[in-house]
Enzyme design. Structure first.
Site, PDB file in Angstrom:
ATOM      1  N   ASP A 220     -56.770 -54.496  28.296  1.00 22.91           N
ATOM      2  CA  ASP A 220     -56.251 -53.333  28.450  1.00 22.91           C
ATOM      3  C   ASP A 220     -56.154 -53.354  29.673  1.00 22.91           C
ATOM      4  O   ASP A 220     -55.945 -53.605  30.221  1.00 22.91           O
ATOM      5  CB  ASP A 220     -58.413 -52.365  28.453  1.00 22.91           C
ATOM      6  N   ASP A 259     -55.356 -54.163  22.979  1.00 20.91           N
ATOM      7  CA  ASP A 259     -56.774 -53.905  23.112  1.00 20.91           C
ATOM      8  C   ASP A 259     -56.547 -52.583  23.445  1.00 20.91           C
ATOM      9  O   ASP A 259     -55.672 -51.452  23.112  1.00 20.91           O
ATOM     10  CB  ASP A 259     -56.802 -54.711  24.150  1.00 20.91           C
ATOM     11  N   ASP A 263     -60.285 -48.647  29.293  1.00 23.73           N
ATOM     12  CA  ASP A 263     -61.605 -48.496  28.895  1.00 23.73           C
ATOM     13  C   ASP A 263     -62.745 -48.489  29.898  1.00 23.73           C
ATOM     14  O   ASP A 263     -62.912 -48.864  30.907  1.00 23.73           O
ATOM     15  CB  ASP A 263     -62.114 -50.569  28.040  1.00 23.73           C
ATOM     16  N   ARG A 316     -60.206 -42.809  19.714  1.00 25.63           N
ATOM     17  CA  ARG A 316     -60.293 -42.992  20.979  1.00 25.63           C
ATOM     18  C   ARG A 316     -59.857 -42.107  22.151  1.00 25.63           C
ATOM     19  O   ARG A 316     -59.227 -42.764  22.751  1.00 25.63           O
ATOM     20  CB  ARG A 316     -60.308 -44.493  20.179  1.00 25.63           C
TER      21      ARG A 316
END
Length: 438
Positions: A220, A259, A263, A316
């Site tokens: 990430d 990715d 996160d 997301r």
């Protein structure tokens, strides 16, 4: 009450003038309260979950020996390591290239991607067994891929210590191909950076992922892992020059080299993300990474998202497990690739208020929510294409067989100001992102 002129407008009181300035510039109350040096600004009281308890000050207390300006990735890494957890301020000037090497530079002897494709072609390997066992067998292409991936990880990951402020200076401050690892620490501020998502040189094929297999990648742009009191403000997260549309396909599946953009996982807690831009990405922002992580995540993953721009994303924004997530005054601008914004996951408690959604023709308000698990949320005062919309009712109308419940069971209190949903789109467009930092 007295009146005065503020930038050509007559308004009531000094407080009103301050509010107008903040709305136009995208500056938080922090900018008002902490002098002129942006590098020493701290998160204002009541500005989201990261202001809870001891608050978030980053490296504001750094002495002169622990204030540095870096222009290369190597300088950045050395500045992070210098002084341990003593308060430090790192100013990023220009763009730091974390992956200046080519993928071939990370590959270990014997790794051959063409051979990898031949060995694990579903016509040869099948669909019923993943490659985890191969990873343990020396000489297999999966074993060599894993070693190559470890070499890339060592080069592009940057470990952020406690009590650190990282701030961009100048118009082009940012990081290309790096991954900020905010892991197991307290009190970190990241502001004013454009972060182009790293490209994983060595994605892993998993034939058991879904009906037709998938390529899975690492890295990430930023990870908050088991850390507390983290403020991410006025950053731009983007795929930049390598959007998914430029990636090849193998075995009939996109060779996914991205990715997430951000996160927040594995016991992370007390995080505020404000005035950021998240753009041109697929799986963007995940809060909580596993349904089985109750031991680390129960009662944590408390995150505030406000005045962020989520633009041209697939999904997301965020997907939530466990956490009490306060998402208010965010602007969501979708395109034809739009899938959903809020993913309702295991034990999530999302509170979504006065957000603005701009969806393209053919995509209705029922797509904004996606139910992974049946856990309640609160959604109030949101607008979709300028119209006040109950997004839970819209979802339930489109998904009668698997409805969502209303009522998250908590009410946020840590907010500086809440703008009318109808004004959020233009306010966020003017104020969010790395180039808007004041």
């Amino acid at each position: 009450m007295s009146t005065q002129k503020c930038h050509g407008r007559v308004i009531a009181s000094l407080v009103g003038c301050t509010a107008l300035v903040l709305a136009v510039t995208g500056m938080s109350g922090t900018a008002q309260a902490h002098g002129r040096d942006a590098a020493r600004r701290t998160l204002a009281a009541n500005d989201g979950w990261a202001s809870s308890g001891t608050g978030t000050t980053g490296g504001a207390a750094a002495d002169a020996d622990h204030v540095s300006t870096v222009t290369t990735w190597d300088e950045f890494q050395r500045a992070l390591a210098d002084g341990g957890t003593a308060p430090k301020i790192i100013k990023v000037r220009g763009t730091l290239d974390a992956d200046g090497s080519t993928c071939a530079d990370f590959a270990v002897d014997g790794y051959d991607f063409d051979q990898y494709l031949a060995d694990y072609d579903p016509a040869v390997w099948g669909w019923d067994e993943d490659l985890e066992g191969q990873k343990k067998i020396p000489g297999t292409q999966e074993y060599l891929r894993n070693l190559s991936a470890a070499a890339q990880a060592k080069a592009i990951k940057a470990t952020i210590p406690a009590n650190t402020t990282i701030i961009g200076v100048g118009k082009d401050a940012g990081i290309v191909g790096g991954s900020l690892q905010i892991t197991g620490v307290d009190n970190v501020i990241v502001r004013g950076l454009t972060m182009e998502s790293p490209l994983d040189c060595f994605p892993q094929w998993d034939p058991t992922d879904g009906d037709t297999g998938n390529w899975n990648s690492e890295y990430d742009a930023a990870v908050v892992h088991g850390s507390t009191h983290v403020w991410l403000d006025h950053n731009t997260f983007t795929d930049g020059t390598h959007p998914d549309s430029t990636l090849p396909s193998y075995y009939g599946r996109i060779f996914q080299q991205h990715d997430g953009e951000l996160d927040i996982v594995k016991g992370a807690d007390l995080v505020t993300a404000s005035w950021n831009v998240f753009e041109d990405h697929d799986k963007t922002l995940m809060i909580g990474n596993s349904d089985s992580a109750a031991a680390t995540d129960e009662g944590k993953l408390r995150v505030t998202l406000h005045h962020n721009l989520f633009k041209n994303l697939v999904e997301r924004a965020p997907r939530v497990r466990f956490g009490q997530v306060d998402a208010y005054n965010n602007s969501y601008v979708g395109n034809a690739d739009y899938n959903y914004s809020f993913g309702i996951g295991y034990k999530s408690r999302l509170f979504a208020e006065k957000n603005s959604f701009t969806l393209p023709e053919g995509i209705g308000a029922g797509a904004i929510l996606h139910r992974w698990n049946d856990y309640p949320l609160t959604a109030k005062g949101n607008v979709v294409n300028g119209v006040a919309t109950d997004i839970i009712a819209a979802y339930n109308a489109a998904n009668a067989a698997a409805p969502l419940q209303s009522g998250a069971g908590w009410t946020p209190t840590l907010r500086l100001r809440v703008d009318p949903a109808e004004a959020v789109g233009p306010i966020v467009a003017r104020g969010a992102g790395a180039t808007r930092l004041r």
